[in-house]
Scaffold this motif. Structure first.
Motif, PDB file in Angstrom:
ATOM      1  N   ALA A  81       0.840  -1.207   0.000  1.00 49.73           N
ATOM      2  CA  ALA A  81       0.000   0.000   0.000  1.00 49.73           C
ATOM      3  C   ALA A  81       0.872   1.252   0.000  1.00 49.73           C
ATOM      4  N   PHE A  82       1.968   1.216   0.759  1.00 47.36           N
ATOM      5  CA  PHE A  82       2.901   2.344   0.785  1.00 47.36           C
ATOM      6  C   PHE A  82       3.529   2.554  -0.586  1.00 47.36           C
ATOM      7  N   ALA A  83       3.940   1.450  -1.239  1.00 47.50           N
ATOM      8  CA  ALA A  83       4.549   1.553  -2.566  1.00 47.50           C
ATOM      9  C   ALA A  83       3.553   2.104  -3.581  1.00 47.50           C
ATOM     10  N   GLU A  84       2.297   1.738  -3.442  1.00 47.29           N
ATOM     11  CA  GLU A  84       1.261   2.257  -4.339  1.00 47.29           C
ATOM     12  C   GLU A  84       1.117   3.759  -4.171  1.00 47.29           C
ATOM     13  N   ARG A  85       1.170   4.235  -2.932  1.00 49.22           N
ATOM     14  CA  ARG A  85       1.066   5.679  -2.685  1.00 49.22           C
ATOM     15  C   ARG A  85       2.269   6.409  -3.266  1.00 49.22           C
ATOM     16  N   ILE A  86       3.461   5.825  -3.096  1.00 53.99           N
ATOM     17  CA  ILE A  86       4.653   6.439  -3.686  1.00 53.99           C
ATOM     18  C   ILE A  86       4.506   6.542  -5.193  1.00 53.99           C
ATOM     19  N   PHE A  87       4.040   5.445  -5.811  1.00 53.85           N
ATOM     20  CA  PHE A  87       3.891   5.408  -7.255  1.00 53.85           C
ATOM     21  C   PHE A  87       2.940   6.506  -7.731  1.00 53.85           C
ATOM     22  N   ARG A 305      -2.706   6.282 -16.354  1.00 49.57           N
ATOM     23  CA  ARG A 305      -3.771   5.565 -17.061  1.00 49.57           C
ATOM     24  C   ARG A 305      -3.495   4.056 -17.102  1.00 49.57           C
ATOM     25  N   LEU A 306      -2.249   3.671 -17.246  1.00 53.71           N
ATOM     26  CA  LEU A 306      -1.912   2.248 -17.241  1.00 53.71           C
ATOM     27  C   LEU A 306      -2.138   1.645 -15.866  1.00 53.71           C
ATOM     28  N   ALA A 307      -1.819   2.399 -14.817  1.00 54.51           N
ATOM     29  CA  ALA A 307      -2.061   1.903 -13.456  1.00 54.51           C
ATOM     30  C   ALA A 307      -3.549   1.715 -13.194  1.00 54.51           C
ATOM     31  N   ALA A 308      -4.373   2.632 -13.706  1.00 55.33           N
ATOM     32  CA  ALA A 308      -5.814   2.519 -13.558  1.00 55.33           C
ATOM     33  C   ALA A 308      -6.346   1.303 -14.312  1.00 55.33           C
ATOM     34  N   ARG A 309      -5.727   0.991 -15.455  1.00 58.09           N
ATOM     35  CA  ARG A 309      -6.141  -0.183 -16.232  1.00 58.09           C
ATOM     36  C   ARG A 309      -5.723  -1.467 -15.551  1.00 58.09           C
ATOM     37  N   GLY A 310      -4.576  -1.433 -14.840  1.00 59.03           N
ATOM     38  CA  GLY A 310      -4.129  -2.621 -14.140  1.00 59.03           C
ATOM     39  C   GLY A 310      -3.040  -3.389 -14.826  1.00 59.03           C
ATOM     40  N   GLY A 311      -2.211  -2.725 -15.666  1.00 62.99           N
ATOM     41  CA  GLY A 311      -1.079  -3.412 -16.308  1.00 62.99           C
ATOM     42  C   GLY A 311      -1.398  -3.844 -17.714  1.00 62.99           C
TER      43      GLY A 311
END
Length: 313
Positions: A81-87, A305-311
């Motif tokens: 979750a922390f890494a996601e926030r950093i990203f 946008r790629l992160a929202a799509r999921g890879g």
């Protein structure tokens, strides 16, 4: 029995490589070390080493392995979750800086292989035009073999291409998974036929993609002896489509290219979808320290946008 209390490292920020969080984020998203390595286009031992380094820095076990891949520990879920926030925060940084600095000018040159169909790319380019109208966009269609040379010489800021031999000095981010189908035109005798044994097509007249053919497609052809003596060759997908549509021969084309055209009824898919060759298209750029501000703005937008799509799909 007392549980282990993690040690507090007051110098962690100075010592830790933030890229370890990015790799761990891919591990958590992909559900496995091997899958994360494929998404990052690196060797699996490199991903395993990065995980061990991060666990060493944090003095905690972040995941455990099972037959299906990995399972995050409670500590692993916190770190993911922390890494996601950093990203997300890093993605938002260039636009925020640009907004604070005022209107941005510059040139963004993108080189791409022929026929890229990506909704995320289209949406990013449209957003760039709206938000930064003084950034001039230049898109070139070029063979894969010329891509990296242009990037290294400063003739392009970003490339979109497949690459089976990635360079260590460039950044590779999966954009999308592309599949190629074997098509024939309406006038061809195979129109309407379904072929489950590709080797039975070894004597068919074949259109090939020349030197810009993805390795996965070439290996498929070689395995089934397809196109050993081609009747046509085209580096540009538009010309390959033309020859296939006219019935000159059969040939492989990316499925999104055909599905996206108004003339898709003129192309017949010959092979079952389960056996189609496929590969990743990458967004290839220089390291962050060498990127121009227009490039950083472009990357921040498309990554969001790629992160929202999921890879890659």
């Amino acid at each position: 029995m007392s549980s282990k209390i993690p040690r507090v490292d007051t110098n962690l920020f100075q010592r830790i490589d933030l890229n370890l969080f990015r790799i761990f984020l891919e591990i958590s998203r992909a559900g496995g070390i091997g899958a994360a390595a494929r998404r990052l286009n690196v060797q699996q031992p490199s991903v395993s080493l990065a995980l061990k380094r991060l666990e060493g820095h944090l003095d905690a076990v972040l995941c455990s392995r099972n037959t299906k891949g990995i399972v995050l520990t409670p500590a692993g879920r916190v770190v993911a979750a922390f890494a996601e926030r950093i990203f997300q925060q890093v993605q938002s940084l260039p636009p925020s800086v640009a907004a604070a600095a005022g209107e941005i000018e510059g040139l963004l040159t993108i080189r791409a292989v022929s026929g890229v169909v990506s909704p995320e790319l289209d949406a990013t380019l449209e957003a760039m035009y709206r938000r930064h109208p003084r950034i001039r966009l230049h898109i070139e269609i070029a063979p894969h073999r010329l891509m990296l040379e242009a990037l290294q010489k400063g003739a392009a800021e970003a490339c979109i291409s497949f690459d089976s031999a990635p360079r260590a000095d460039l950044l590779y981010e999966p954009l999308m998974r592309e599949r190629q189908q074997l098509y024939c035109g309406r006038s061809h005798p195979l129109y309407g036929a379904h072929v489950t044994n590709p080797e039975s097509l070894f004597d068919q007249r074949f259109i090939v993609a020349g030197l810009d053919e993805p390795d996965d497609v070439r290996h498929f052809r070689q395995r089934y002896r397809l196109g050993e003596v081609p009747v046509g060759e085209a580096e540009n997908l538009t010309e390959a489509q033309r020859m296939i549509r006219l019935g000159i021969g059969i040939g492989f084309l990316p499925t999104p290219v055909i599905e996206d055209t108004a003339r898709r009824q003129e192309f017949w898919p010959i092979l079952p979808s389960a056996m189609l060759p496929n590969y990743l298209l990458y967004l290839i750029t220089k390291p962050a320290a060498q990127q121009t501000l227009p490039t950083q703005l472009f990357l921040a937008e498309i990554r969001r946008r790629l992160a929202a799509r999921g890879g890659p799909i």
